[in-house]
Each structure stands twice: as structure tokens, then as C-alpha cells.
Write a protein that holds these residues in place. Structure first.
Motif, PDB file in Angstrom:
ATOM      1  N   ALA A  28       0.807  -1.223   0.000  1.00  8.48           N
ATOM      2  CA  ALA A  28       0.000   0.000   0.000  1.00  8.48           C
ATOM      3  C   ALA A  28       0.843   1.277   0.000  1.00  8.48           C
ATOM      4  O   ALA A  28       0.422   2.294  -0.556  1.00  8.48           O
ATOM      5  CB  ALA A  28      -0.935   0.001   1.209  1.00  8.48           C
ATOM      6  N   TYR A  29       2.024   1.236   0.633  1.00  2.00           N
ATOM      7  CA  TYR A  29       2.830   2.451   0.825  1.00  2.00           C
ATOM      8  C   TYR A  29       4.272   2.238   0.380  1.00  2.00           C
ATOM      9  O   TYR A  29       5.202   2.753   0.987  1.00  2.00           O
ATOM     10  CB  TYR A  29       2.797   2.869   2.299  1.00  2.00           C
ATOM     11  CG  TYR A  29       1.405   3.054   2.820  1.00  2.00           C
ATOM     12  CD1 TYR A  29       0.639   4.154   2.457  1.00  2.00           C
ATOM     13  CD2 TYR A  29       0.843   2.109   3.674  1.00  2.00           C
ATOM     14  CE1 TYR A  29      -0.652   4.320   2.919  1.00  2.00           C
ATOM     15  CE2 TYR A  29      -0.455   2.262   4.153  1.00  2.00           C
ATOM     16  CZ  TYR A  29      -1.193   3.368   3.768  1.00  2.00           C
ATOM     17  OH  TYR A  29      -2.467   3.531   4.234  1.00  2.00           O
ATOM     18  N   ARG A  30       4.479   1.470  -0.679  1.00  2.00           N
ATOM     19  CA  ARG A  30       5.795   1.033  -1.144  1.00  2.00           C
ATOM     20  C   ARG A  30       6.850   2.150  -1.132  1.00  2.00           C
ATOM     21  O   ARG A  30       7.968   1.952  -0.689  1.00  2.00           O
ATOM     22  CB  ARG A  30       5.683   0.441  -2.539  1.00  2.00           C
ATOM     23  CG  ARG A  30       6.991  -0.084  -3.081  1.00  2.00           C
ATOM     24  CD  ARG A  30       6.758  -1.159  -4.091  1.00  2.00           C
ATOM     25  NE  ARG A  30       7.781  -2.172  -4.118  1.00  2.00           N
ATOM     26  CZ  ARG A  30       8.035  -3.065  -3.190  1.00  2.00           C
ATOM     27  NH1 ARG A  30       7.360  -3.077  -2.103  1.00  2.00           N
ATOM     28  NH2 ARG A  30       8.990  -3.958  -3.323  1.00  2.00           N
ATOM     29  N   ASP A  31       6.515   3.326  -1.632  1.00  2.00           N
ATOM     30  CA  ASP A  31       7.493   4.411  -1.766  1.00  2.00           C
ATOM     31  C   ASP A  31       7.410   5.457  -0.663  1.00  2.00           C
ATOM     32  O   ASP A  31       8.055   6.502  -0.746  1.00  2.00           O
ATOM     33  CB  ASP A  31       7.325   5.079  -3.136  1.00  2.00           C
ATOM     34  CG  ASP A  31       7.599   4.103  -4.274  1.00  2.00           C
ATOM     35  OD1 ASP A  31       8.520   3.278  -4.154  1.00  2.00           O
ATOM     36  OD2 ASP A  31       6.871   4.160  -5.285  1.00  2.00           O
ATOM     37  N   THR A  32       6.642   5.162   0.381  1.00  2.00           N
ATOM     38  CA  THR A  32       6.492   6.084   1.505  1.00  2.00           C
ATOM     39  C   THR A  32       7.557   5.779   2.556  1.00  2.00           C
ATOM     40  O   THR A  32       7.838   4.614   2.849  1.00  2.00           O
ATOM     41  CB  THR A  32       5.095   5.930   2.131  1.00  2.00           C
ATOM     42  OG1 THR A  32       4.116   6.181   1.119  1.00  2.00           O
ATOM     43  CG2 THR A  32       4.894   6.896   3.281  1.00  2.00           C
ATOM     44  N   THR A  33       8.138   6.799   3.137  1.00  2.00           N
ATOM     45  CA  THR A  33       9.174   6.630   4.157  1.00  2.00           C
ATOM     46  C   THR A  33       8.616   5.903   5.374  1.00  2.00           C
ATOM     47  O   THR A  33       7.555   6.253   5.885  1.00  2.00           O
ATOM     48  CB  THR A  33       9.743   7.992   4.581  1.00  2.00           C
ATOM     49  OG1 THR A  33      10.273   8.636   3.424  1.00  2.00           O
ATOM     50  CG2 THR A  33      10.838   7.835   5.618  1.00  2.00           C
TER      51      THR A  33
END
Length: 73
Positions: A28-33
Motif C-alpha cells: 500500500a505504501y511502497r514508496d512512503t518513508t
């Protein structure tokens, strides 16, 4: 938060384990820190990949579910 009149079932409620949480966050948040340590930052995708590599390394060493080692022995 409990919604009045809503019955928990597999369609609207699945308890998360640490592993299922990490897999879901990576999708869901692959590229989120996800983690910041000083100037080093990791995304949820990075964390998932690193955890898989650690699990693979432990497996290759013959360490499996249920194996424990006392650090006080």
C-alpha cells in the motif's frame, strides 16, 4: 473504533501480525518513508526487502521457527 451494528467478519476485519502488517504496508505504501535514522531513510518497500533478506539469511544458517538461544548461557 467500533462501528455500531457492524459485525466483524473476514470481509471487513483481519487482525494484523507483524509480518502481515509489513507485507500490507509494502504493497500500500511502497514508496512512503517508514524509518528515518539520521540521514538514512527507508521506504516500506525497502523495509520489506531487507526483512526478506534477513529471513533468508537466517534460513540459510539453519535457523527456523521456534529456535531460541539464550544470551545468558
Amino acid at each position: 473504533m467500533e462501528l455500531e451494528g457492524l459485525v466483524r467478519c473476514s470481509t471487513n476485519y483481519v487482525p494484523l501480525t507483524p509480518i502481515s502488517f509489513l507485507e500490507r504496508a509494502a504493497k500500500a505504501y511502497r514508496d512512503t518513508t517508514s524509518v528515518v535514522n539520521g540521514s538514512v531513510k527507508y521506504t516500506w518497500g525497502d523495509m520489506h526487502e531487507r526483512c526478506l533478506k534477513i529471513a533468508s539469511a537466517l534460513n540459510q544458517l539453519g535457523i527456523s521457527h521456534g529456535d531460541v538461544e539464550s544470551v545468558f548461557m
